[in-house]
Write an enzyme that holds these catalytic residues in place. Sequence first.
Site, PDB file in Angstrom:
ATOM      1  N   SER A  15       0.816  -1.216   0.000  1.00 23.90           N
ATOM      2  CA  SER A  15       0.000   0.000   0.000  1.00 23.90           C
ATOM      3  C   SER A  15       0.848   1.264   0.000  1.00 23.90           C
ATOM      4  O   SER A  15       0.554   2.222  -0.730  1.00 23.90           O
ATOM      5  CB  SER A  15      -0.929   0.001   1.211  1.00 23.90           C
ATOM      6  OG  SER A  15      -1.818  -1.090   1.163  1.00 23.90           O
ATOM      7  N   GLY A 176       0.506 -12.955  22.355  1.00 25.99           N
ATOM      8  CA  GLY A 176      -0.522 -12.170  23.017  1.00 25.99           C
ATOM      9  C   GLY A 176      -0.764 -10.816  22.393  1.00 25.99           C
ATOM     10  O   GLY A 176      -1.464  -9.978  22.968  1.00 25.99           O
ATOM     11  N   GLU A 182      -6.640 -11.589  17.576  1.00 24.83           N
ATOM     12  CA  GLU A 182      -7.622 -11.536  16.492  1.00 24.83           C
ATOM     13  C   GLU A 182      -7.883 -12.924  15.920  1.00 24.83           C
ATOM     14  O   GLU A 182      -9.037 -13.325  15.734  1.00 24.83           O
ATOM     15  CB  GLU A 182      -7.128 -10.579  15.395  1.00 24.83           C
ATOM     16  CG  GLU A 182      -7.222  -9.116  15.780  1.00 24.83           C
ATOM     17  CD  GLU A 182      -6.593  -8.196  14.757  1.00 24.83           C
ATOM     18  OE1 GLU A 182      -6.937  -7.001  14.762  1.00 24.83           O
ATOM     19  OE2 GLU A 182      -5.749  -8.650  13.955  1.00 24.83           O
ATOM     20  N   GLY A 297       5.488 -11.967  16.737  1.00 24.83           N
ATOM     21  CA  GLY A 297       6.186 -10.779  16.264  1.00 24.83           C
ATOM     22  C   GLY A 297       6.439 -10.804  14.768  1.00 24.83           C
ATOM     23  O   GLY A 297       6.298 -11.835  14.103  1.00 24.83           O
ATOM     24  N   ALA A 376      -7.366  -0.026  15.782  1.00 26.27           N
ATOM     25  CA  ALA A 376      -8.374  -0.973  16.268  1.00 26.27           C
ATOM     26  C   ALA A 376      -7.796  -2.368  16.273  1.00 26.27           C
ATOM     27  O   ALA A 376      -6.977  -2.733  15.415  1.00 26.27           O
ATOM     28  CB  ALA A 376      -9.623  -0.924  15.395  1.00 26.27           C
ATOM     29  N   HIS A 470     -29.182   8.719  21.189  1.00 26.54           N
ATOM     30  CA  HIS A 470     -29.766   7.709  22.074  1.00 26.54           C
ATOM     31  C   HIS A 470     -30.782   6.850  21.324  1.00 26.54           C
ATOM     32  O   HIS A 470     -31.526   7.374  20.494  1.00 26.54           O
ATOM     33  CB  HIS A 470     -30.463   8.408  23.251  1.00 26.54           C
ATOM     34  CG  HIS A 470     -31.056   7.458  24.245  1.00 26.54           C
ATOM     35  ND1 HIS A 470     -30.289   6.759  25.146  1.00 26.54           N
ATOM     36  CD2 HIS A 470     -32.341   7.087  24.448  1.00 26.54           C
ATOM     37  CE1 HIS A 470     -31.082   6.014  25.891  1.00 26.54           C
ATOM     38  NE2 HIS A 470     -32.328   6.177  25.488  1.00 26.54           N
TER      39      HIS A 470
END
Length: 487
Positions: A15, A176, A182, A297, A376, A470
Amino acid sequence: MSDFDYDLFVIGGGSGGVRAARVAAAEGAKVGLAEDDRMGGTCVIRGCVPKKLMVFASSYREAMAEAMEYGWTVHAGGFDWPSFQAKLNSELDRLESVYRNLLDNSGVQTYDARAKIKDPHTVSLSTGEDVTAKHILIATGGHPALPGMDNDHLGITSDDIFHLAELPKRILIVGGGFIACEFACILNGMGVDVTQYYRGAQVLRGFDDEARGLVAEMMAKKGVKLHLGTNIVEMRRQADVDDTASTVTGSDAVMGLSAQDEAAMRHTYSAGKGGPIWVKASNGTTEVFDQVMFATGRNPNTTDLGLENANIDIGRRGEIVVDDYSQTAQPSIYAIGDVTNRVNLTPVAIREGMAFVETVFKGNPTKVDHALIPSAVFTQPELGTVGLTEEEARDQEPVDVYCTSFRPMQQAFIDREDRVLMKLVVSKETDVVLGCHIVAPAAGEMIQLAGIAVKMGATKAQFDQVCAVHPTMSEELVTMKTPMRSA
């Protein structure tokens, strides 16, 4: 007329490299690009894109269970991995074609070849030809690293997970970080029996402690067998397993499998499709798995790039050392993306590529802004974060912590235990929101928008001035009036 074949030659078709090549070509530069694998790089071919599609696929099992509790009649069979995999591969083929067309339409000359630096202005290609360039941009990315233990070649990495002929019945994921967590959630959602070992005290090191604690708690509640403070001390192939005996006996027998599942496992391997892997853990237990995946890693792709031919400095982990403008110690050579091991995220590599073009081809020296980058983790639930963790912030200055954790309406209605977290870390002195952390379904979508406010330096008072939407989970970000604690 230029003394070089190209104004810019890019090594790497991911990319960052593709964006830099296209934008430089749009400025009138003559650009070449070499990629020795598939165009699109890690993100498109073996990272963000296929992983996110697997996240979507894995979420439907729980969604269907919830649908039944909401009154729907749902009839569904098991997950069809080959069917999904075929669609996934077709989509990746389409995206690679898009990348190639973008380069072609921009006038970039592409080479399906491995490139190696011969000197500060020359690149040697595996096709046997040399090309020269006024500027060289290295954007070769990174690759998953094995831990370096005996027999680690028996395991797989995140690059391999997309190419499995069939999903394993049982898998051990070692690590971890966000990739480990994921894929633990993805495979668990697809019906795989998932065990995860992590040598540390809590997964997702570097993220907010409260947020990562909730993610770990929810992962365990959803079925991931998470073992903290645990690592592999020995692994080997469990060969020649038959219907009556295993080469691992007694306390080393296949753990946790029903007689039916154990027979199925043995049938699979007696059919010549591979062999189970016996693992001894640092907690003293032994188990047998279909697959062991190492997510321990990633390392920069700098091996055999010829960097020594241009006196380019290499860092402790093999990364290319660059300055604030992505320039190496060799003035004609720059590097962006994961190969520099700065912030290893696709949007960051793209921004680094854009800043490179601004600096070199537009005459506008531009430093890359690595501050306050939203990100995220696509676990289930997701973790979205921007800015400082509570731990980082309190080491810097006195802070107020606004935090709430609750069962969201959708799950509370059907009496599920799922919980979400909304958290703001605020400077006591300036009232500026230093960090925002969300653990919830679609946290990645929420943090993108919250990241705008945090990047702009919004204060808690300005958050409070926003009217709540809401009923939503994220309304809590603008309705928390009293600090949960100060630190």
